[in-house]
Design a protein around this motif. Structure first.
Motif, PDB file in Angstrom:
ATOM      1  N   LEU A 149       0.851  -1.180   0.000  1.00  0.00           N
ATOM      2  CA  LEU A 149       0.000   0.000   0.000  1.00  0.00           C
ATOM      3  C   LEU A 149       0.891   1.235   0.000  1.00  0.00           C
ATOM      4  N   GLU A 150       0.529   2.235  -0.795  1.00  0.00           N
ATOM      5  CA  GLU A 150       1.287   3.479  -0.871  1.00  0.00           C
ATOM      6  C   GLU A 150       0.345   4.651  -0.605  1.00  0.00           C
ATOM      7  N   GLY A 151       0.784   5.579   0.225  1.00  0.00           N
ATOM      8  CA  GLY A 151      -0.034   6.752   0.506  1.00  0.00           C
ATOM      9  C   GLY A 151       0.529   7.533   1.675  1.00  0.00           C
ATOM     10  N   GLU A 152      -0.267   8.448   2.191  1.00  0.00           N
ATOM     11  CA  GLU A 152       0.153   9.232   3.342  1.00  0.00           C
ATOM     12  C   GLU A 152       0.150   8.360   4.587  1.00  0.00           C
ATOM     13  N   GLN A 153       1.052   8.648   5.484  1.00  0.00           N
ATOM     14  CA  GLN A 153       1.251   7.820   6.672  1.00  0.00           C
ATOM     15  C   GLN A 153      -0.037   7.619   7.474  1.00  0.00           C
ATOM     16  N   LYS A 154      -0.746   8.684   7.803  1.00  0.00           N
ATOM     17  CA  LYS A 154      -1.964   8.561   8.608  1.00  0.00           C
ATOM     18  C   LYS A 154      -3.023   7.709   7.909  1.00  0.00           C
ATOM     19  N   THR A 155      -3.126   7.879   6.605  1.00  0.00           N
ATOM     20  CA  THR A 155      -4.101   7.114   5.830  1.00  0.00           C
ATOM     21  C   THR A 155      -3.754   5.629   5.861  1.00  0.00           C
ATOM     22  N   LEU A 156      -2.471   5.311   5.674  1.00  0.00           N
ATOM     23  CA  LEU A 156      -2.050   3.911   5.684  1.00  0.00           C
ATOM     24  C   LEU A 156      -2.228   3.281   7.060  1.00  0.00           C
ATOM     25  N   GLU A 157      -1.941   4.038   8.106  1.00  0.00           N
ATOM     26  CA  GLU A 157      -2.132   3.511   9.466  1.00  0.00           C
ATOM     27  C   GLU A 157      -3.593   3.156   9.709  1.00  0.00           C
ATOM     28  N   ALA A 158      -4.508   4.042   9.296  1.00  0.00           N
ATOM     29  CA  ALA A 158      -5.941   3.786   9.474  1.00  0.00           C
ATOM     30  C   ALA A 158      -6.395   2.607   8.618  1.00  0.00           C
ATOM     31  N   LEU A 159      -5.895   2.530   7.398  1.00  0.00           N
ATOM     32  CA  LEU A 159      -6.272   1.435   6.505  1.00  0.00           C
ATOM     33  C   LEU A 159      -5.755   0.102   7.024  1.00  0.00           C
ATOM     34  N   TYR A 160      -4.516   0.071   7.507  1.00  0.00           N
ATOM     35  CA  TYR A 160      -3.962  -1.169   8.059  1.00  0.00           C
ATOM     36  C   TYR A 160      -4.762  -1.614   9.284  1.00  0.00           C
ATOM     37  N   LYS A 161      -5.162  -0.675  10.106  1.00  0.00           N
ATOM     38  CA  LYS A 161      -5.974  -1.008  11.282  1.00  0.00           C
ATOM     39  C   LYS A 161      -7.301  -1.636  10.847  1.00  0.00           C
ATOM     40  N   LYS A 162      -7.908  -1.056   9.819  1.00  0.00           N
ATOM     41  CA  LYS A 162      -9.171  -1.591   9.287  1.00  0.00           C
ATOM     42  C   LYS A 162      -8.963  -3.017   8.748  1.00  0.00           C
ATOM     43  N   ILE A 163      -7.900  -3.219   8.020  1.00  0.00           N
ATOM     44  CA  ILE A 163      -7.599  -4.548   7.467  1.00  0.00           C
ATOM     45  C   ILE A 163      -7.356  -5.540   8.603  1.00  0.00           C
ATOM     46  N   SER A 164      -6.658  -5.090   9.640  1.00  0.00           N
ATOM     47  CA  SER A 164      -6.361  -5.963  10.787  1.00  0.00           C
ATOM     48  C   SER A 164      -7.629  -6.450  11.483  1.00  0.00           C
ATOM     49  N   LEU A 165      -8.679  -5.653  11.416  1.00  0.00           N
ATOM     50  CA  LEU A 165      -9.947  -6.016  12.055  1.00  0.00           C
ATOM     51  C   LEU A 165     -10.861  -6.843  11.149  1.00  0.00           C
ATOM     52  N   ASP A 166     -10.488  -6.970   9.882  1.00  0.00           N
ATOM     53  CA  ASP A 166     -11.298  -7.704   8.903  1.00  0.00           C
ATOM     54  C   ASP A 166     -11.196  -9.197   9.191  1.00  0.00           C
ATOM     55  N   LYS A 167     -12.312  -9.819   9.468  1.00  0.00           N
ATOM     56  CA  LYS A 167     -12.360 -11.246   9.836  1.00  0.00           C
ATOM     57  C   LYS A 167     -11.928 -12.174   8.700  1.00  0.00           C
TER      58      LYS A 167
END
Length: 152
Positions: free
Chosen positions: A59-77
């Motif tokens: 994933l490529e993007g701004e740091q805050k955006t990637l952190e939020a996206l990774y957190k969302k992915i981490s919660l994906d069952k």
């Protein structure tokens, strides 16, 4: 992208995970469709490899955006054994043409990459990659490996 147009706080996040459900080809298409719309809205670009039941994603993007996206992915069952392999600043996007590209490849193709051939021939999967091997896979893409078969 030239250094004159560098994006502030541009990062890439490389992670791997194991699918906790069986993904059909149609399931992958639906997942990609949703990810592409979301990533386009967020200004995220990237690449996805899916083989067997293992994901490798850049994933490529701004740091805050990637952190939020990774957190969302981490919660994906649908994901388990999620491991963040590399998070680091980058000067330019390597996958700017794709909000989420997919390279259709098989384990046999991965086993042909020098420095990864022993790894994949032994039956290991993306979640077993260390940062050095993840960089080799990233460099294979940068050098043009599979680019002609990437779908958006």
């Amino acid at each position: 992208m030239s250094s004159d147009s560098e994006e502030p706080n541009l990062m890439h996040c490389i992670y791997a995970s194991t699918a906790s459900i069986d993904f059909s080809e149609k399931d992958i298409e639906l997942l990609l469709e949703k990810c592409r719309k979301n990533n386009a809205m967020l200004g995220v670009s990237g690449m996805l490899l899916f083989e067997g039941n293992s994901f490798f994603q850049i994933l490529e993007g701004e740091q805050k955006t990637l952190e939020a996206l990774y957190k969302k992915i981490s919660l994906d069952k649908r994901h388990s054994h999620i491991s963040k392999i590399i998070v680091e600043p980058i000067d330019d996007r390597d996958f700017a043409d794709w909000s989420m590209g997919l390279a259709p490849l098989k384990m046999k193709q991965l086993a042909t990459i020098e420095g990864l051939n022993d790894f994949f021939q032994s039956g290991q999967c993306f979640t077993d990659l260390d940062d050095s091997r993840a960089k080799k896979l990233l460099n294979a893409f940068k050098e043009g490996q599979w680019r002609s078969s990437i779908t958006e």
